[in-house]
Design a protein around this motif. Structure first.
Motif, PDB file in Angstrom:
ATOM      1  N   LEU A 164      54.669  74.867 -44.242  1.00  0.00           N
ATOM      2  CA  LEU A 164      54.968  74.439 -45.612  1.00  0.00           C
ATOM      3  C   LEU A 164      55.755  75.488 -46.389  1.00  0.00           C
ATOM      4  O   LEU A 164      56.239  75.197 -47.487  1.00  0.00           O
ATOM      5  CB  LEU A 164      53.662  74.134 -46.354  1.00  0.00           C
ATOM      6  CG  LEU A 164      52.853  72.955 -45.832  1.00  0.00           C
ATOM      7  CD1 LEU A 164      51.556  72.821 -46.614  1.00  0.00           C
ATOM      8  CD2 LEU A 164      53.655  71.669 -45.912  1.00  0.00           C
ATOM      9  N   ALA A 165      55.861  76.691 -45.833  1.00  0.00           N
ATOM     10  CA  ALA A 165      56.610  77.748 -46.521  1.00  0.00           C
ATOM     11  C   ALA A 165      58.053  77.303 -46.709  1.00  0.00           C
ATOM     12  O   ALA A 165      58.690  76.789 -45.796  1.00  0.00           O
ATOM     13  CB  ALA A 165      56.546  79.037 -45.720  1.00  0.00           C
ATOM     14  N   LEU A 189      53.163  80.066 -50.134  1.00  0.00           N
ATOM     15  CA  LEU A 189      53.668  78.733 -50.473  1.00  0.00           C
ATOM     16  C   LEU A 189      54.371  78.755 -51.825  1.00  0.00           C
ATOM     17  O   LEU A 189      54.258  79.708 -52.609  1.00  0.00           O
ATOM     18  CB  LEU A 189      52.520  77.724 -50.497  1.00  0.00           C
ATOM     19  CG  LEU A 189      51.682  77.612 -49.221  1.00  0.00           C
ATOM     20  CD1 LEU A 189      50.655  76.495 -49.361  1.00  0.00           C
ATOM     21  CD2 LEU A 189      52.568  77.375 -48.007  1.00  0.00           C
ATOM     22  N   VAL A 195      48.522  79.988 -52.651  1.00  0.00           N
ATOM     23  CA  VAL A 195      49.903  80.485 -52.657  1.00  0.00           C
ATOM     24  C   VAL A 195      49.956  81.927 -52.156  1.00  0.00           C
ATOM     25  O   VAL A 195      50.803  82.291 -51.325  1.00  0.00           O
ATOM     26  CB  VAL A 195      50.496  80.375 -54.072  1.00  0.00           C
ATOM     27  CG1 VAL A 195      51.770  81.198 -54.186  1.00  0.00           C
ATOM     28  CG2 VAL A 195      50.772  78.921 -54.415  1.00  0.00           C
TER      29      VAL A 195
END
Length: 311
Positions: free
Chosen positions: A185-186, A214, A209
């Motif tokens: 998802l980065a 993220l 995060v």
């Protein structure tokens, strides 16, 4: 207005005699007479006329009688509303579509005889204050945010770990994935306008995060879940996190995708909070029910912030 005098007036009106009313109320006839006289002074009218057959209502007494009965009914309802075991169990679920709502619906299906009042409070400080004041009996929260420990008189137990899923529109780069790792998802924009600074869910996502690098954006006004779904469906560059048990319905044309997140799976921790001296019998029933439904969950391969209270 003294309710004892009102209650005595109704007893005399029903019995038709001061003596019978005294026996029913377990007081002397003199006490009954004094109470009726006190009520008459308060109202400024005569309520009874004494006759050889007993006590008959005057016109004013007849007019006052239905109101007197209603006063006694309201008084009883007021007492019942706060009397332990006779009032509904009051529980804060934060939002109607979230996991806590589902937990309470499950409790209601299992124990339909338990009267419930469900409320929705926004922040944890308001919920804790309501628990301590007796306004509510329990609240579902993720606790405790670093630097803000719970008061000593507030108990908590973790009752549900809810996996987060990624929600995308049909044109998103990850829309076709069967699952996605957190590391995957980065670099993707995750839009969550409902995050409010200072809340426990804001603290949760800040740690998420920081842990996995993220990008979560909370920009723009929060117009609610329908607007969020519309935007995600129409914007290929945006995705959002959605709790596995969040109940949402969207138009078929949106083509939205819910994608499991793995390695590890971020789970949102739901805990039940209550006052340690709360004696409501249904609260113990709720805690037992939640303990049974939460039992056996496998925490392997999941992630929560370090500050989350362990099971």
């Amino acid at each position: 207005m003294d309710l004892d005098t009102v209650r005595t007036f109704v007893a005399v009106a029903d019995a038709g005699q001061f003596q019978e009313a005294a026996a029913e109320l377990a007081v002397t006839q003199q006490a009954v007479s004094k109470r009726v006289a006190a009520l008459e002074r308060t109202l400024g009218v005569r309520l009874f006329t004494r006759t050889p057959r007993g006590a008959e209502l005057t016109i004013d007494g007849q007019a006052f009688l239905p109101h007197a009965r209603e006063l006694l009914r309201v008084s009883e309802r007021a007492v019942s509303s706060v009397r332990t075991g006779r009032r509904p169990l009051r529980v804060d679920i934060i939002a109607s579509r979230g996991a806590a709502s589902g937990l309470m619906r499950g409790f209601h299906r299992t124990y339909p005889e338990v009267d419930l009042d469900v409320v929705m409070l926004f922040d944890i400080e308001t919920a804790v204050a309501a628990i301590r004041s007796g306004a509510i009996d329990a609240s579902f929260r993720a606790v405790a945010v670093p630097g803000r420990p719970l008061p000593e008189d507030i108990e908590s137990v973790r009752v549900l770990d809810e996996p987060l899923q990624l929600l995308t529109g049909p044109a998103h780069a990850l829309a076709g994935a069967k699952s996605v790792t957190v590391a995957g998802l980065a670099g993707h924009r995750i839009w969550m306008p409902g995050i409010v600074p200072g809340t426990e869910w804001a603290a949760y996502y800040e740690d998420l995060v920081a842990e996995f690098g993220l990008t979560i954006e909370a920009t723009g006004p929060n117009f609610g879940s329908d607007a969020l779904l519309d935007t995600v469906a129409d914007t290929p560059a945006l995705a959002t996190f959605m709790g596995e048990q969040t109940r949402l319905v969207w138009p078929a044309g949106h083509g939205l995708r819910l994608i499991p997140v793995t390695d590890p799976t971020p789970v949102y921790p739901h805990s039940l909070l209550w006052h340690r001296d709360n004696p409501h019998p249904a609260l113990a029933t709720l805690r037992t029910h939640l303990a049974a439904t939460a039992a056996g969950r496998d925490a392997a391969g999941t992630w929560t912030p370090d500050w989350v209270i362990p099971r």
